[in-house]
Design a protein around this motif. Structure first.
Motif, PDB file in Angstrom:
ATOM      1  N   ALA A  89       5.494  65.756  27.273  1.00 44.83           N
ATOM      2  CA  ALA A  89       6.723  65.543  26.822  1.00 44.83           C
ATOM      3  C   ALA A  89       7.410  65.159  25.920  1.00 44.83           C
ATOM      4  O   ALA A  89       7.994  64.483  25.687  1.00 44.83           O
ATOM      5  CB  ALA A  89       7.467  65.816  28.104  1.00 44.83           C
ATOM      6  N   MET A  90       6.348  63.341  25.911  1.00 48.46           N
ATOM      7  CA  MET A  90       6.268  62.337  24.737  1.00 48.46           C
ATOM      8  C   MET A  90       5.778  62.172  24.373  1.00 48.46           C
ATOM      9  O   MET A  90       5.673  62.715  23.513  1.00 48.46           O
ATOM     10  CB  MET A  90       6.181  61.120  25.974  1.00 48.46           C
ATOM     11  CG  MET A  90       6.800  61.290  26.823  1.00 48.46           C
ATOM     12  SD  MET A  90       8.803  60.011  27.344  1.00 48.46           S
ATOM     13  CE  MET A  90       8.016  59.389  29.034  1.00 48.46           C
ATOM     14  N   ASP A  91       4.584  61.282  24.020  1.00 47.09           N
ATOM     15  CA  ASP A  91       3.537  61.340  22.946  1.00 47.09           C
ATOM     16  C   ASP A  91       2.649  61.734  22.906  1.00 47.09           C
ATOM     17  O   ASP A  91       2.055  62.587  21.536  1.00 47.09           O
ATOM     18  CB  ASP A  91       3.133  59.516  22.565  1.00 47.09           C
ATOM     19  CG  ASP A  91       4.490  58.238  22.161  1.00 47.09           C
ATOM     20  OD1 ASP A  91       5.481  58.729  22.379  1.00 47.09           O
ATOM     21  OD2 ASP A  91       3.861  57.733  22.431  1.00 47.09           O
ATOM     22  N   ASP A  92       2.017  62.671  23.498  1.00 50.05           N
ATOM     23  CA  ASP A  92       1.085  63.988  24.034  1.00 50.05           C
ATOM     24  C   ASP A  92      -0.190  63.606  23.440  1.00 50.05           C
ATOM     25  O   ASP A  92      -0.532  64.207  22.056  1.00 50.05           O
ATOM     26  CB  ASP A  92       1.720  65.442  23.464  1.00 50.05           C
ATOM     27  CG  ASP A  92       0.822  66.286  24.108  1.00 50.05           C
ATOM     28  OD1 ASP A  92      -0.061  65.977  24.803  1.00 50.05           O
ATOM     29  OD2 ASP A  92       0.895  67.714  22.854  1.00 50.05           O
ATOM     30  N   ASP A  93      -0.889  62.064  23.778  1.00 49.20           N
ATOM     31  CA  ASP A  93      -2.021  61.509  23.693  1.00 49.20           C
ATOM     32  C   ASP A  93      -3.002  61.706  24.314  1.00 49.20           C
ATOM     33  O   ASP A  93      -2.359  62.160  25.275  1.00 49.20           O
ATOM     34  CB  ASP A  93      -1.471  60.022  23.334  1.00 49.20           C
ATOM     35  CG  ASP A  93      -1.017  59.393  22.299  1.00 49.20           C
ATOM     36  OD1 ASP A  93      -1.550  60.429  21.056  1.00 49.20           O
ATOM     37  OD2 ASP A  93      -0.246  59.140  22.182  1.00 49.20           O
ATOM     38  N   GLU A  94      -4.063  62.600  23.840  1.00 43.53           N
ATOM     39  CA  GLU A  94      -5.145  62.561  24.461  1.00 43.53           C
ATOM     40  C   GLU A  94      -5.843  61.627  25.266  1.00 43.53           C
ATOM     41  O   GLU A  94      -6.919  61.604  25.651  1.00 43.53           O
ATOM     42  CB  GLU A  94      -5.883  64.072  23.678  1.00 43.53           C
ATOM     43  CG  GLU A  94      -5.243  64.781  23.726  1.00 43.53           C
ATOM     44  CD  GLU A  94      -6.416  66.346  23.915  1.00 43.53           C
ATOM     45  OE1 GLU A  94      -7.790  65.919  23.696  1.00 43.53           O
ATOM     46  OE2 GLU A  94      -5.962  67.841  24.244  1.00 43.53           O
ATOM     47  N   LYS A  95      -6.053  60.977  24.246  1.00 42.56           N
ATOM     48  CA  LYS A  95      -7.174  59.217  24.419  1.00 42.56           C
ATOM     49  C   LYS A  95      -6.348  58.048  24.215  1.00 42.56           C
ATOM     50  O   LYS A  95      -5.641  57.971  22.917  1.00 42.56           O
ATOM     51  CB  LYS A  95      -8.192  59.464  22.753  1.00 42.56           C
ATOM     52  CG  LYS A  95      -9.016  60.661  23.664  1.00 42.56           C
ATOM     53  CD  LYS A  95     -10.476  60.352  22.982  1.00 42.56           C
ATOM     54  CE  LYS A  95     -12.108  61.387  23.650  1.00 42.56           C
ATOM     55  NZ  LYS A  95     -13.260  60.937  23.237  1.00 42.56           N
ATOM     56  N   ARG A  96      -6.799  57.574  24.779  1.00 41.82           N
ATOM     57  CA  ARG A  96      -6.204  55.608  24.928  1.00 41.82           C
ATOM     58  C   ARG A  96      -7.795  55.071  24.513  1.00 41.82           C
ATOM     59  O   ARG A  96      -7.920  55.715  25.844  1.00 41.82           O
ATOM     60  CB  ARG A  96      -5.529  55.498  25.721  1.00 41.82           C
ATOM     61  CG  ARG A  96      -4.490  53.645  26.273  1.00 41.82           C
ATOM     62  CD  ARG A  96      -3.338  54.230  26.864  1.00 41.82           C
ATOM     63  NE  ARG A  96      -2.263  55.003  25.919  1.00 41.82           N
ATOM     64  CZ  ARG A  96      -1.169  54.241  24.599  1.00 41.82           C
ATOM     65  NH1 ARG A  96      -1.473  53.047  24.019  1.00 41.82           N
ATOM     66  NH2 ARG A  96      -0.503  54.752  25.062  1.00 41.82           N
ATOM     67  N   GLY A 238     -11.498  51.416  19.542  1.00 46.72           N
ATOM     68  CA  GLY A 238     -11.020  52.685  20.397  1.00 46.72           C
ATOM     69  C   GLY A 238     -10.215  54.082  20.421  1.00 46.72           C
ATOM     70  O   GLY A 238      -9.642  54.326  21.288  1.00 46.72           O
ATOM     71  N   LYS A 239      -9.314  53.609  19.454  1.00 47.98           N
ATOM     72  CA  LYS A 239      -8.572  54.332  18.630  1.00 47.98           C
ATOM     73  C   LYS A 239      -8.033  55.194  17.639  1.00 47.98           C
ATOM     74  O   LYS A 239      -8.516  54.715  16.659  1.00 47.98           O
ATOM     75  CB  LYS A 239      -6.982  54.714  19.771  1.00 47.98           C
ATOM     76  CG  LYS A 239      -6.452  53.466  18.983  1.00 47.98           C
ATOM     77  CD  LYS A 239      -5.500  52.983  19.652  1.00 47.98           C
ATOM     78  CE  LYS A 239      -4.202  51.795  19.208  1.00 47.98           C
ATOM     79  NZ  LYS A 239      -3.513  50.773  19.643  1.00 47.98           N
ATOM     80  N   ALA A 240      -7.918  56.529  17.411  1.00 48.64           N
ATOM     81  CA  ALA A 240      -7.664  57.288  16.246  1.00 48.64           C
ATOM     82  C   ALA A 240      -6.780  55.808  15.611  1.00 48.64           C
ATOM     83  O   ALA A 240      -5.877  55.873  15.590  1.00 48.64           O
ATOM     84  CB  ALA A 240      -7.257  58.009  15.795  1.00 48.64           C
ATOM     85  N   THR A 241      -7.461  55.861  13.883  1.00 49.66           N
ATOM     86  CA  THR A 241      -5.901  55.408  12.691  1.00 49.66           C
ATOM     87  C   THR A 241      -5.618  56.084  11.900  1.00 49.66           C
ATOM     88  O   THR A 241      -6.115  57.411  12.090  1.00 49.66           O
ATOM     89  CB  THR A 241      -6.943  54.134  12.087  1.00 49.66           C
ATOM     90  OG1 THR A 241      -7.746  54.638  10.992  1.00 49.66           O
ATOM     91  CG2 THR A 241      -7.027  53.032  13.129  1.00 49.66           C
ATOM     92  N   GLY A 242      -4.491  56.145  11.164  1.00 51.88           N
ATOM     93  CA  GLY A 242      -4.016  56.899  10.665  1.00 51.88           C
ATOM     94  C   GLY A 242      -2.731  57.784  11.352  1.00 51.88           C
ATOM     95  O   GLY A 242      -2.377  58.326  10.591  1.00 51.88           O
TER      96      GLY A 242
END
Lengths: 298, 298
Positions: A89-96, A238-242
């Motif tokens: 419901a917020m940023d919907d991030d799969e990885k951190r 350890g996380k995507a850029t762009g």
């Protein structure tokens, strides 16, 4: 010259050991919600807020065991905010930090409750630790608890997250962006340094200086983060850029360009260092951390 | 005979006025997250926890202005838990107290953050109120804050909600059901009465008695709620009935039958009253509340 790297390592280990003792093992000997809490807290991270808290206490010569508990509580508040920010419901991030986010690794209900539980545990630890201190320390602790709650609440971090969501996909002014970051990350970073100073017995003048220092590095940190999202190495981070650009997120590089962003980060660090002018070498960790915030860009 | 109805009304108004002053108006002069917080807190409800807290303080002769703040903090913790429990990832409820739930009236992100913000504000109010009390009061307040955090956390209310979700659709034993309710609602109800007594200067023996009283009425309240879900009038309750059975929820009527459930509720109230045997008439509000818990069934 103060050597930051071993300092960060020692303090990180101190904080990690204490966090681990609060949260217990990640395995099935623990309840599911506690596993989720431990999973997210022990997923790594720089432990910036706890280390700033410890360094704030050290700057006024008052580091002691109870400061570790305060530092851990701050990291729990930070981790809870990450777990909730990552939700669908917020940023919907799969990885951190290179690992699955809490709701992916567990499930959404567990992630919501694990976040809630970390926030609650933070205040339990603060109240319990304060209780165990001498009576003369109680007013300082109560003030620190109030400061942290205020920084994390609806006039601080939570309002920052609300604005972050509201602004997504619309172009905002640099003033709006600065206000957003001041709320979303700045206030808790400030509360970290100041609460550390507070329980360590800082004077009002010292607390003001620590607050000014922290406001500047908090913003510098955010500017640096935005820069890293453009120029950084996904492997190392350890996380995507762009991702900011792809999402239409308002960032310093987008609004004022990359070179001006780098210049701004440097200026903010200078201001942070100036705020510590009256402190002796006990504030060297804080000074080194300020420099580190921008140097990790290069 | 103590007349409960006007007492409840006076205390409810006292709590509501204070909650309103903490939360501000529900209109657009307030930020969106604060509107959502005010919307859910001011949606009504019996204010059971705050009134139990006040009655707990009165039972030991120590009701004072700071108790109102404590009572409000408890209602905020309770409301946050309702907002999060109602979320699509949890119970997925559209209505509560005859009004749309927070995520339906606002949106899911706002509801998550409004819950977070209420929990955080509760601790801010507790720390700030304690700060304003005399130094001699600080240990009691710190203990009360720790008690509330512990009751609401991963060994209390949150673990109860985890089990509630995990057990849905499976038949559990009466012991498991009792443990579930003890965690999900019992601990916070207990913390309400006990923290009220605590800041009002109760002795250890008095705190134990208040704790026993609260454990029994907490469970009685849950049994009564389960009964109401079978026998109640949806109009008067402001929520649908028969929903527990439709969902395959474990309830007392399901596990031990309606008549035994009603008998159990009566027994629990008797035990609650026995726990208060050593208290004088200042505990009459607590006694009357215990009777009210089952009488609202009839």
């Amino acid at each position: 010259m103060f050597d930051l790297k071993p300092y960060l390592e020692v303090q990180r280990q101190r904080v990690d050991a204490s966090l681990k003792s609060y949260l217990g093992p990640e395995d099935a000997s623990n309840s599911r919600v506690t596993q989720a809490m431990a999973y997210s807290v022990m997923a790594g991270g720089k432990r910036l807020r706890p280390i700033l808290c410890i360094a704030g206490a050290q700057a006024v010569g008052g580091d002691h065991e109870a400061v570790t508990a305060l530092a851990c509580a701050l990291e729990m508040v930070h981790t809870y905010s990450l777990i909730h920010d990552d939700l669908p419901a917020m940023d919907d991030d799969e990885k951190r930090r290179g690992k699955f986010t809490c709701h992916v690794q567990f499930d959404e209900a567990t992630a919501i409750l694990a976040g809630d539980a970390l926030l609650t545990l933070a205040f339990e630890i603060l109240a319990t630790t304060a209780s165990q201190c001498q009576a003369a320390e109680h007013p300082k602790w109560l003030r620190a608890i109030g400061k942290i709650a205020s920084a994390a609440g609806c006039n601080g971090m939570i309002e920052g997250q609300m604005r972050d969501i509201a602004f997504e996909g619309t172009v905002i002014s640099i003033e709006q962006l600065e206000a957003l970051h001041g709320l979303k990350t700045g206030k808790l970073i400030q509360a970290s340094v100041v609460s550390g100073g507070m329980v360590a017995g800082a004077s009002e003048i010292q607390l003001q200086a620590l607050g000014a220092y922290a406001a500047h590095i908090g913003l510098a940190f955010q500017v640096a983060d935005d820069i890293l999202n453009v120029t950084g190495d996904p492997e190392r981070l350890g996380k995507a850029t762009g991702t900011d650009q792809a999402r239409g997120k308002n960032t310093y590089p987008l609004l004022i360009g990359l070179a001006s962003s780098q210049h701004l980060a440097g200026q903010l660090v200078d201001k942070a260092l100036n705020a510590l002018a009256a402190f002796d070498k006990k504030a060297d960790p804080l000074r080194a951390i300020a420099r580190y915030v921008v140097e990790r860009n290069r």
